[in-house]
Structure formats: structure tokens, C-alpha cells
Design a protein around this motif. Structure first.
Motif, PDB file in Angstrom:
ATOM      1  N   ALA A   2      -0.965  -3.930  -5.325  1.00 58.40           N
ATOM      2  CA  ALA A   2      -0.022  -2.827  -5.111  1.00 58.40           C
ATOM      3  C   ALA A   2      -0.699  -1.528  -5.512  1.00 58.40           C
ATOM      4  O   ALA A   2      -1.344  -1.458  -6.566  1.00 58.40           O
ATOM      5  CB  ALA A   2       1.245  -3.044  -5.931  1.00 58.40           C
ATOM      6  N   VAL A   3      -0.576  -0.504  -4.662  1.00 62.85           N
ATOM      7  CA  VAL A   3      -1.196   0.792  -4.930  1.00 62.85           C
ATOM      8  C   VAL A   3      -0.097   1.846  -5.082  1.00 62.85           C
ATOM      9  O   VAL A   3       0.584   2.196  -4.115  1.00 62.85           O
ATOM     10  CB  VAL A   3      -2.165   1.192  -3.807  1.00 62.85           C
ATOM     11  N   LEU A   4       0.086   2.331  -6.320  1.00 63.13           N
ATOM     12  CA  LEU A   4       1.079   3.363  -6.617  1.00 63.13           C
ATOM     13  C   LEU A   4       0.397   4.725  -6.592  1.00 63.13           C
ATOM     14  O   LEU A   4      -0.592   4.957  -7.295  1.00 63.13           O
ATOM     15  CB  LEU A   4       1.705   3.104  -7.984  1.00 63.13           C
ATOM     16  N   LEU A   5       0.956   5.641  -5.776  1.00 58.14           N
ATOM     17  CA  LEU A   5       0.348   6.954  -5.581  1.00 58.14           C
ATOM     18  C   LEU A   5       1.026   8.016  -6.438  1.00 58.14           C
ATOM     19  O   LEU A   5       2.237   7.959  -6.661  1.00 58.14           O
ATOM     20  CB  LEU A   5       0.447   7.372  -4.112  1.00 58.14           C
ATOM     21  N   PRO A   6       0.247   9.016  -6.894  1.00 58.40           N
ATOM     22  CA  PRO A   6       0.877  10.166  -7.556  1.00 58.40           C
ATOM     23  C   PRO A   6       1.692  10.964  -6.538  1.00 58.40           C
ATOM     24  O   PRO A   6       1.385  10.968  -5.347  1.00 58.40           O
ATOM     25  CB  PRO A   6      -0.321  10.974  -8.068  1.00 58.40           C
ATOM     26  N   SER A   7       2.722  11.633  -7.007  1.00 58.26           N
ATOM     27  CA  SER A   7       3.618  12.356  -6.104  1.00 58.26           C
ATOM     28  C   SER A   7       3.248  13.846  -6.029  1.00 58.26           C
ATOM     29  O   SER A   7       2.964  14.479  -7.041  1.00 58.26           O
ATOM     30  CB  SER A   7       5.061  12.221  -6.584  1.00 58.26           C
ATOM     31  N   PHE A   8       3.239  14.373  -4.792  1.00 56.35           N
ATOM     32  CA  PHE A   8       3.014  15.803  -4.569  1.00 56.35           C
ATOM     33  C   PHE A   8       4.211  16.430  -3.829  1.00 56.35           C
ATOM     34  O   PHE A   8       4.068  17.432  -3.125  1.00 56.35           O
ATOM     35  CB  PHE A   8       1.737  16.017  -3.747  1.00 56.35           C
ATOM     36  N   MET A   9       5.379  15.836  -4.000  1.00 55.88           N
ATOM     37  CA  MET A   9       6.560  16.262  -3.248  1.00 55.88           C
ATOM     38  C   MET A   9       6.946  17.709  -3.553  1.00 55.88           C
ATOM     39  O   MET A   9       7.442  18.424  -2.690  1.00 55.88           O
ATOM     40  CB  MET A   9       7.731  15.320  -3.541  1.00 55.88           C
ATOM     41  N   ARG A  47       9.975 -27.653  10.440  1.00 49.38           N
ATOM     42  CA  ARG A  47      10.782 -26.431  10.494  1.00 49.38           C
ATOM     43  C   ARG A  47      10.029 -25.256   9.849  1.00 49.38           C
ATOM     44  O   ARG A  47       9.183 -25.446   8.982  1.00 49.38           O
ATOM     45  CB  ARG A  47      12.117 -26.637   9.768  1.00 49.38           C
ATOM     46  N   ALA A  48      10.394 -24.046  10.298  1.00 48.55           N
ATOM     47  CA  ALA A  48       9.758 -22.837   9.787  1.00 48.55           C
ATOM     48  C   ALA A  48      10.796 -21.945   9.127  1.00 48.55           C
ATOM     49  O   ALA A  48      11.993 -22.010   9.437  1.00 48.55           O
ATOM     50  CB  ALA A  48       9.051 -22.086  10.913  1.00 48.55           C
ATOM     51  N   GLY A  49      10.342 -21.109   8.215  1.00 45.93           N
ATOM     52  CA  GLY A  49      11.228 -20.168   7.539  1.00 45.93           C
ATOM     53  C   GLY A  49      10.450 -18.944   7.085  1.00 45.93           C
ATOM     54  O   GLY A  49       9.243 -18.821   7.330  1.00 45.93           O
ATOM     55  N   THR A  50      11.133 -18.025   6.437  1.00 42.47           N
ATOM     56  CA  THR A  50      10.502 -16.794   5.963  1.00 42.47           C
ATOM     57  C   THR A  50      10.693 -16.646   4.461  1.00 42.47           C
ATOM     58  O   THR A  50      11.781 -16.889   3.931  1.00 42.47           O
ATOM     59  CB  THR A  50      11.080 -15.556   6.672  1.00 42.47           C
ATOM     60  N   LEU A  51       9.627 -16.243   3.805  1.00 43.24           N
ATOM     61  CA  LEU A  51       9.661 -15.951   2.377  1.00 43.24           C
ATOM     62  C   LEU A  51       9.482 -14.444   2.224  1.00 43.24           C
ATOM     63  O   LEU A  51       8.404 -13.903   2.491  1.00 43.24           O
ATOM     64  CB  LEU A  51       8.543 -16.701   1.655  1.00 43.24           C
ATOM     65  N   THR A  52      10.566 -13.759   1.856  1.00 40.33           N
ATOM     66  CA  THR A  52      10.567 -12.297   1.747  1.00 40.33           C
ATOM     67  C   THR A  52      10.281 -11.900   0.308  1.00 40.33           C
ATOM     68  O   THR A  52      10.982 -12.310  -0.614  1.00 40.33           O
ATOM     69  CB  THR A  52      11.915 -11.720   2.199  1.00 40.33           C
ATOM     70  N   VAL A  53       9.222 -11.095   0.120  1.00 43.75           N
ATOM     71  CA  VAL A  53       8.805 -10.657  -1.212  1.00 43.75           C
ATOM     72  C   VAL A  53       9.033  -9.149  -1.306  1.00 43.75           C
ATOM     73  O   VAL A  53       8.503  -8.379  -0.499  1.00 43.75           O
ATOM     74  CB  VAL A  53       7.326 -10.988  -1.468  1.00 43.75           C
ATOM     75  N   THR A  54       9.839  -8.729  -2.284  1.00 50.26           N
ATOM     76  CA  THR A  54      10.202  -7.316  -2.457  1.00 50.26           C
ATOM     77  C   THR A  54       9.578  -6.768  -3.725  1.00 50.26           C
ATOM     78  O   THR A  54       9.673  -7.381  -4.797  1.00 50.26           O
ATOM     79  CB  THR A  54      11.729  -7.155  -2.528  1.00 50.26           C
ATOM     80  N   LEU A  55       8.928  -5.615  -3.598  1.00 54.84           N
ATOM     81  CA  LEU A  55       8.315  -4.942  -4.747  1.00 54.84           C
ATOM     82  C   LEU A  55       9.176  -3.765  -5.167  1.00 54.84           C
ATOM     83  O   LEU A  55       9.562  -2.935  -4.345  1.00 54.84           O
ATOM     84  CB  LEU A  55       6.907  -4.463  -4.404  1.00 54.84           C
ATOM     85  N   ASN A  56       9.479  -3.683  -6.465  1.00 51.49           N
ATOM     86  CA  ASN A  56      10.206  -2.562  -7.051  1.00 51.49           C
ATOM     87  C   ASN A  56       9.210  -1.699  -7.818  1.00 51.49           C
ATOM     88  O   ASN A  56       8.723  -2.068  -8.883  1.00 51.49           O
ATOM     89  CB  ASN A  56      11.305  -3.072  -7.982  1.00 51.49           C
ATOM     90  N   ASP A 111       0.815  -1.206   0.000  1.00 54.03           N
ATOM     91  CA  ASP A 111       0.000   0.000   0.000  1.00 54.03           C
ATOM     92  C   ASP A 111       0.855   1.266   0.000  1.00 54.03           C
ATOM     93  O   ASP A 111       1.991   1.269   0.490  1.00 54.03           O
ATOM     94  CB  ASP A 111      -0.926   0.026   1.218  1.00 54.03           C
ATOM     95  N   ASP A 112       0.261   2.348  -0.522  1.00 52.98           N
ATOM     96  CA  ASP A 112       0.849   3.690  -0.439  1.00 52.98           C
ATOM     97  C   ASP A 112       2.298   3.736  -0.919  1.00 52.98           C
ATOM     98  O   ASP A 112       3.204   4.185  -0.221  1.00 52.98           O
ATOM     99  CB  ASP A 112       0.769   4.218   0.990  1.00 52.98           C
ATOM    100  N   ILE A 113       2.511   3.260  -2.134  1.00 52.95           N
ATOM    101  CA  ILE A 113       3.853   3.228  -2.720  1.00 52.95           C
ATOM    102  C   ILE A 113       4.061   4.486  -3.560  1.00 52.95           C
ATOM    103  O   ILE A 113       3.186   4.873  -4.347  1.00 52.95           O
ATOM    104  CB  ILE A 113       4.029   1.992  -3.618  1.00 52.95           C
ATOM    105  N   ASN A 114       5.211   5.103  -3.418  1.00 56.75           N
ATOM    106  CA  ASN A 114       5.611   6.209  -4.280  1.00 56.75           C
ATOM    107  C   ASN A 114       6.616   5.705  -5.305  1.00 56.75           C
ATOM    108  O   ASN A 114       7.359   4.753  -5.046  1.00 56.75           O
ATOM    109  CB  ASN A 114       6.221   7.342  -3.456  1.00 56.75           C
ATOM    110  N   ARG A 115       6.614   6.353  -6.458  1.00 55.11           N
ATOM    111  CA  ARG A 115       7.522   5.937  -7.535  1.00 55.11           C
ATOM    112  C   ARG A 115       8.959   5.938  -7.038  1.00 55.11           C
ATOM    113  O   ARG A 115       9.424   6.890  -6.438  1.00 55.11           O
ATOM    114  CB  ARG A 115       7.381   6.878  -8.722  1.00 55.11           C
TER     115      ARG A 115
END
Length: 341
Positions: A224-231, A181-190, A135-139
Motif C-alpha cells: 500500500a502506498v500512502l501519498l502526502p496531500s497537496f489539496m 464453483r467460483a467466487g470473489t474475495l473482496t479486500v478493503t483497505l482503510n 496504489d496512490d492512496i490519500n489519507r
């Protein structure tokens, strides 16, 4: 393995799996295997008997004739420690001879029920959640989501995600998970690989080992929610910006026996320049929406009409929500939640 046995051209009995690995259980903690059947053809199937190979296993099966889907359930009493492998002979009018179903697993003295920590089951893998929301991803941002995974089987597996879109990468630590056994699956968004503002949806599939086939039961929805930028906007410019006001952001819908229900949200531009609702999207099915107009002058109002479809909403796996992307710098993303009962 698929089992398809014919006694006549008008009848076929199909079972999804003849062997079910139920994984681990504790001493004196009975565990159940469920076998799914389908009947194809015009003739009904009658189960006359299901004979387990020992008194330690109980079976449940329908006592009436079946023409569609049905189940047989085998429950092992777990009165002995160690590995178990139990069979039952199924006698029906669909096969000339009995066929066998089989359940296997292991009984441990020190066993901890992890269902509270891993409520989602996908085959032999247990997960803490079954959806990925960015959520709330900026470019230019990168966001990370983590799935915690537990191997409930009696063999080593190598969990991985299949059908990853270009904007996602996944890393499993450790790469191989031993039994219990347990482990972690890490998912990265670009976010650089997301093309449009607003909501982008896709699906990935969790596999126990490389080369497994894609299964709908192992689907993990991705949003995934990409937001417009107002920087670059100054405080002076913000004074003249549009300001979106909604009559409500949550819709509580009671079907009360009806197949569809409607609700209305009033939208007002309280700002000093034009409000532009550039995107109106749905996170799930089961909803229909209609926006009166997408561009509102200062002081102008419009309505968002929402129709909830009862039967379709029952099928969705994620929360029913509506997304709006606007040019209001204080509300570039507005989410409306639908609570339907």
C-alpha cells in the motif's frame, strides 16, 4: 500428512503428502499428481520400483540414487468418467516394506480448463492473481481489490484470508464454494489505519477452510502506498514548488552471466524551492540502492545508484520496483521499474 520412515539412524525419507487430490479433469484429459520427497541423513535413497495398481496410471521416478529432494509423478489417463482413486507401491532401500502413494479426483464429461482465467494455484484453490496492490492512496480513502477464486477440488471449501493487518478487511462471496464453483474475495483497505507515508508491506495467507495452518505456498503479498496531500496548495504556490526530473524511470539490466549489475539514475530539481525526497523504499528484495542526497536546492542534481542481485531477484514473486515519496506536488510518488534478465 508427513511420512518419515527410518531403516537406520543415518537415513530418513520424508514425503510431504502421501495423498494428492488433483481435483477435476475432462474425459480423456490425463492429469498428473506430483509427490515431493526429501532425504535426510548420510545414506542415499534408491527407488527400485514403483508399482501402480492399474494400467490406467503411469509413473515417473528417478532411476539414480537420491541424496536430497526428488519427485515421483503419477498420471491418470482419465479414460473413465466419475471419481477415481489410484495407488502405487513405492519400493526403496529406505523402508523394509513398500509404502503407498495415492492420487484421487474426478473425470467430467463437460469440463472446462480454467487455467487461463485462474493461472495461480494455491492447493485446491485457483486464483486470477496472487498479490494485492493498493496504489496512490490519500489519507481517509478506502480502496478495494478483488481476488477471483475457483474451487478445483471435489469437496466444499470455505476460502478465507489469515493474518490480516488492521488496515485490511476481507469478505468472501459466497462464503462457501462448492466443487467446480467460483467466487470473489473482496479486500478493503482503510487508509486511516496506515501510519506512515510511502510504502507499507505485509503478507496475508489464503486458507481453504477456517483453521488451516499458515503455509508459505499460500502467501499473498500486500503493498500500500500512502501519498502526502497537496489539496490546500494554490496554483500560485505550485509555481514555486519543487519539480523532480529523472533521467529515466525504467532500468533495463542484463546480467550477461554476472551475479550483479549496476545502473545510475540522475535526479534534478527543476523547481524554485527545495526538493525533499522523504522516502526511498523497495517493493522487493534483490536490489540495493544508494541516494547521493535527499534534499536538492533549485537546479541541483544528485544520483540514485542501483545494484541488482541476480540470484536474489530470481526468488522474488512481485515486480522489482523502487519507490520515492517527494514534496513535488506533481510527483508525490515516483516508481522506478527494474527489468532484469
Amino acid at each position: 500428512m508427513l511420512l518419515a520412515v527410518l531403516t537406520a539412524t543415518a537415513q530418513k525419507l520424508i514425503i510431504e503428502k502421501t495423498t494428492v487430490d488433483v481435483g477435476r479433469t475432462g474425459y480423456q484429459q490425463p492429469i498428473t499428481a506430483v509427490f515431493e520427497f526429501r532425504v535426510k541423513g548420510s545414506k542415499k535413497v534408491r527407488i527400485s520400483e514403483v508399482r501402480p495398481d492399474c494400467n490406467c496410471t503411469k509413473v515417473e521416478y528417478p532411476k539414480t540414487d537420491q541424496s536430497d529432494k526428488f519427485q515421483i509423478r503419477m498420471t491418470y489417463d482419465a479414460q473413465q468418467l466419475g471419481h477415481f482413486d489410484k495407488q502405487a507401491a513405492v519400493v526403496t532401500n529406505a523402508t523394509a516394506k513398500p509404502f503407498f502413494i495415492r492420487m484421487k479426483g474426478i473425470v467430467l464429461r463437460d469440463y472446462q480448463d480454467l487455467s487461463a482465467n485462474y493461472p495461480i494455484t494455491m492447493g485446491n484453490l485457483l486464483l486470477d492473481h496472487s498479490e494485492l496492490e493498493f496504489d496512490d492512496i490519500n489519507r481517509g480513502d478506502q480502496q478495494v481489490q478483488v481476488l477471483h477464486i475457483y474451487n478445483s477440488s471435489t469437496t466444499v471449501c470455505q476460502p478465507n484470508l489469515m493474518h490480516l493487518p488492521s488496515y485490511l478487511k476481507a469478505t468472501m462471496v459466497p462464503e462457501r464454494l462448492g466443487p467446480g464453483r467460483a467466487g470473489t474475495l473482496t479486500v478493503t483497505l482503510n487508509s486511516k489505519n496506515l501510519h506512515d507515508y510511502g510504502l507499507t508491506q505485509s503478507a496475508v495467507y489464503l486458507a481453504e477452510n477456517p483453521g488451516d495452518k499458515v503455509s508459505a505456498d499460500h502467501e499473498i503479498p500486500v503493498s500500500a502506498v500512502l501519498l502526502p496531500s497537496f489539496m490546500g496548495m494554490t496554483s500560485a504556490q505550485k509555481q514555486y514548488a519543487p519539480k523532480m526530473q529523472l533521467s529515466k524511470t525504467t532500468c533495463d539490466i542484463l546480467f550477461e552471466g554476472k551475479s550483479k549489475k549496476k545502473d545510475i539514475i540522475e535526479i534534478t530539481n527543476k523547481g524554485r524551492t527545495e526538493l525533499d525526497i522523504s522516502s526511498l523504499q523497495l517493493f522487493t528484495g534483490g536490489l540495493q540502492v544508494s541516494l547521493g542526497k535527499s534534499k536538492l536546492q533549485p537546479g541541483e542534481k544528485t544520483t540514485l545508484k542501483i545494484t541488482a542481485l541476480r540470484d536474489d531477484l530470481k526468488k522474488v514473486r512481485t515486480r522489482p520496483r523502487i519507490l520515492m515519496i517527494t514534496n513535488d506536488p506533481d510527483h508525490p510518488k515516483v516508481t522506478i521499474t527494474i527489468n532484469a534478465k
